[in-house]
Design a protein around this motif. Structure first.
Motif, PDB file in Angstrom:
ATOM      1  N   LYS A 186     -36.559 -50.622  73.147  1.00 37.44           N
ATOM      2  CA  LYS A 186     -36.092 -49.726  72.084  1.00 37.44           C
ATOM      3  C   LYS A 186     -34.882 -48.901  72.533  1.00 37.44           C
ATOM      4  O   LYS A 186     -34.822 -47.696  72.324  1.00 37.44           O
ATOM      5  N   THR A 187     -33.933 -49.553  73.169  1.00 37.26           N
ATOM      6  CA  THR A 187     -32.729 -48.893  73.665  1.00 37.26           C
ATOM      7  C   THR A 187     -31.575 -49.188  72.717  1.00 37.26           C
ATOM      8  O   THR A 187     -30.713 -50.003  73.008  1.00 37.26           O
ATOM      9  N   GLU A 188     -31.557 -48.526  71.576  1.00 39.40           N
ATOM     10  CA  GLU A 188     -30.527 -48.776  70.566  1.00 39.40           C
ATOM     11  C   GLU A 188     -29.131 -48.532  71.121  1.00 39.40           C
ATOM     12  O   GLU A 188     -28.883 -47.548  71.800  1.00 39.40           O
ATOM     13  N   GLY A 189     -28.251 -49.441  70.810  1.00 37.67           N
ATOM     14  CA  GLY A 189     -26.858 -49.301  71.211  1.00 37.67           C
ATOM     15  C   GLY A 189     -26.546 -49.754  72.617  1.00 37.67           C
ATOM     16  O   GLY A 189     -25.381 -49.810  72.999  1.00 37.67           O
ATOM     17  N   LEU A 190     -27.542 -50.067  73.418  1.00 39.62           N
ATOM     18  CA  LEU A 190     -27.280 -50.550  74.780  1.00 39.62           C
ATOM     19  C   LEU A 190     -27.223 -52.062  74.771  1.00 39.62           C
ATOM     20  O   LEU A 190     -28.011 -52.728  74.100  1.00 39.62           O
ATOM     21  N   SER A 191     -26.290 -52.600  75.506  1.00 41.77           N
ATOM     22  CA  SER A 191     -26.213 -54.055  75.626  1.00 41.77           C
ATOM     23  C   SER A 191     -25.762 -54.431  77.026  1.00 41.77           C
ATOM     24  O   SER A 191     -25.241 -53.609  77.773  1.00 41.77           O
TER      25      SER A 191
ATOM     26  N   HIS B  29     -37.924 -57.907  86.424  1.00 42.23           N
ATOM     27  CA  HIS B  29     -38.525 -57.065  87.465  1.00 42.23           C
ATOM     28  C   HIS B  29     -37.913 -55.671  87.316  1.00 42.23           C
ATOM     29  O   HIS B  29     -36.741 -55.465  87.616  1.00 42.23           O
ATOM     30  N   GLU B  30     -38.702 -54.739  86.773  1.00 42.43           N
ATOM     31  CA  GLU B  30     -38.224 -53.379  86.538  1.00 42.43           C
ATOM     32  C   GLU B  30     -38.141 -52.618  87.854  1.00 42.43           C
ATOM     33  O   GLU B  30     -39.076 -52.646  88.655  1.00 42.43           O
ATOM     34  N   LEU B  31     -37.027 -51.912  88.064  1.00 45.16           N
ATOM     35  CA  LEU B  31     -36.815 -51.196  89.309  1.00 45.16           C
ATOM     36  C   LEU B  31     -36.727 -49.683  89.103  1.00 45.16           C
ATOM     37  O   LEU B  31     -37.537 -48.940  89.612  1.00 45.16           O
ATOM     38  N   GLU B  32     -35.742 -49.196  88.351  1.00 44.48           N
ATOM     39  CA  GLU B  32     -35.561 -47.763  88.154  1.00 44.48           C
ATOM     40  C   GLU B  32     -35.251 -47.447  86.709  1.00 44.48           C
ATOM     41  O   GLU B  32     -34.517 -48.167  86.051  1.00 44.48           O
ATOM     42  N   GLY B  33     -35.804 -46.353  86.196  1.00 44.38           N
ATOM     43  CA  GLY B  33     -35.450 -45.859  84.873  1.00 44.38           C
ATOM     44  C   GLY B  33     -35.966 -46.681  83.719  1.00 44.38           C
ATOM     45  O   GLY B  33     -35.591 -46.438  82.578  1.00 44.38           O
ATOM     46  N   CYS B  34     -36.810 -47.645  83.988  1.00 44.75           N
ATOM     47  CA  CYS B  34     -37.296 -48.527  82.925  1.00 44.75           C
ATOM     48  C   CYS B  34     -38.558 -47.971  82.310  1.00 44.75           C
ATOM     49  O   CYS B  34     -39.102 -48.382  81.388  1.00 44.75           O
TER      50      CYS B  34
ATOM     51  N   GLU C 267     -28.713 -40.963  77.484  1.00 46.15           N
ATOM     52  CA  GLU C 267     -29.126 -39.632  77.925  1.00 46.15           C
ATOM     53  C   GLU C 267     -28.856 -39.395  79.410  1.00 46.15           C
ATOM     54  O   GLU C 267     -29.238 -38.371  79.964  1.00 46.15           O
ATOM     55  N   GLY C 268     -28.206 -40.326  80.041  1.00 55.15           N
ATOM     56  CA  GLY C 268     -27.886 -40.226  81.465  1.00 55.15           C
ATOM     57  C   GLY C 268     -28.802 -41.095  82.299  1.00 55.15           C
ATOM     58  O   GLY C 268     -29.882 -41.481  81.883  1.00 55.15           O
ATOM     59  N   GLY C 269     -28.368 -41.405  83.477  1.00 54.98           N
ATOM     60  CA  GLY C 269     -29.132 -42.274  84.362  1.00 54.98           C
ATOM     61  C   GLY C 269     -28.927 -43.737  83.996  1.00 54.98           C
ATOM     62  O   GLY C 269     -28.115 -44.076  83.136  1.00 54.98           O
ATOM     63  N   TYR C 270     -29.677 -44.574  84.673  1.00 52.96           N
ATOM     64  CA  TYR C 270     -29.542 -46.015  84.483  1.00 52.96           C
ATOM     65  C   TYR C 270     -30.894 -46.691  84.329  1.00 52.96           C
ATOM     66  O   TYR C 270     -31.896 -46.231  84.866  1.00 52.96           O
ATOM     67  N   LEU C 271     -30.870 -47.803  83.603  1.00 46.38           N
ATOM     68  CA  LEU C 271     -31.960 -48.773  83.651  1.00 46.38           C
ATOM     69  C   LEU C 271     -31.537 -49.766  84.728  1.00 46.38           C
ATOM     70  O   LEU C 271     -30.448 -50.345  84.644  1.00 46.38           O
TER      71      LEU C 271
END
Length: 85
Positions: free
Chosen positions: A45-50, A80-85, A14-18
């Motif tokens: 639950k990020t289907e299709g992301l690897s 360590h979560e930073l942005e978009g997580c 949907e745009g942006g980054y983890l």
């Protein structure tokens, strides 16, 4: 304990980054780092992301902190979560 920090960016559908760091014992293989990152992505639950070598890079070695060390000893890594997580 010294740990290795891997800086990771994964583009979301949907745009942006983890943006997160994968923190592991410094002797951990890069293959395991990628496996841990993909396990984390599945938990979000990020289907299709690897994760691949293209979006995960070694950053630096540092001394661990107690919060990281406990989880690294239990499961082999700390996220360590930073942005978009």
């Amino acid at each position: 304990m010294e740990v290795a920090v891997f800086d990771t960016y994964v583009k979301k559908k949907e745009g942006g980054y983890l943006h997160f760091d994968i923190i592991v014992n410094k002797a951990t293989s890069f293959e395991h780092v990628l496996k841990y990152g993909n396990t984390y992505l599945q938990s979000k639950k990020t289907e299709g992301l690897s994760l691949s070598h293209k979006n995960c890079r070694f950053c630096h070695i540092t001394e661990t902190i107690p919060r990281w060390e406990v989880q690294i000893k239990q499961q082999g890594y700390y996220i360590h979560e930073l942005e978009g997580c």
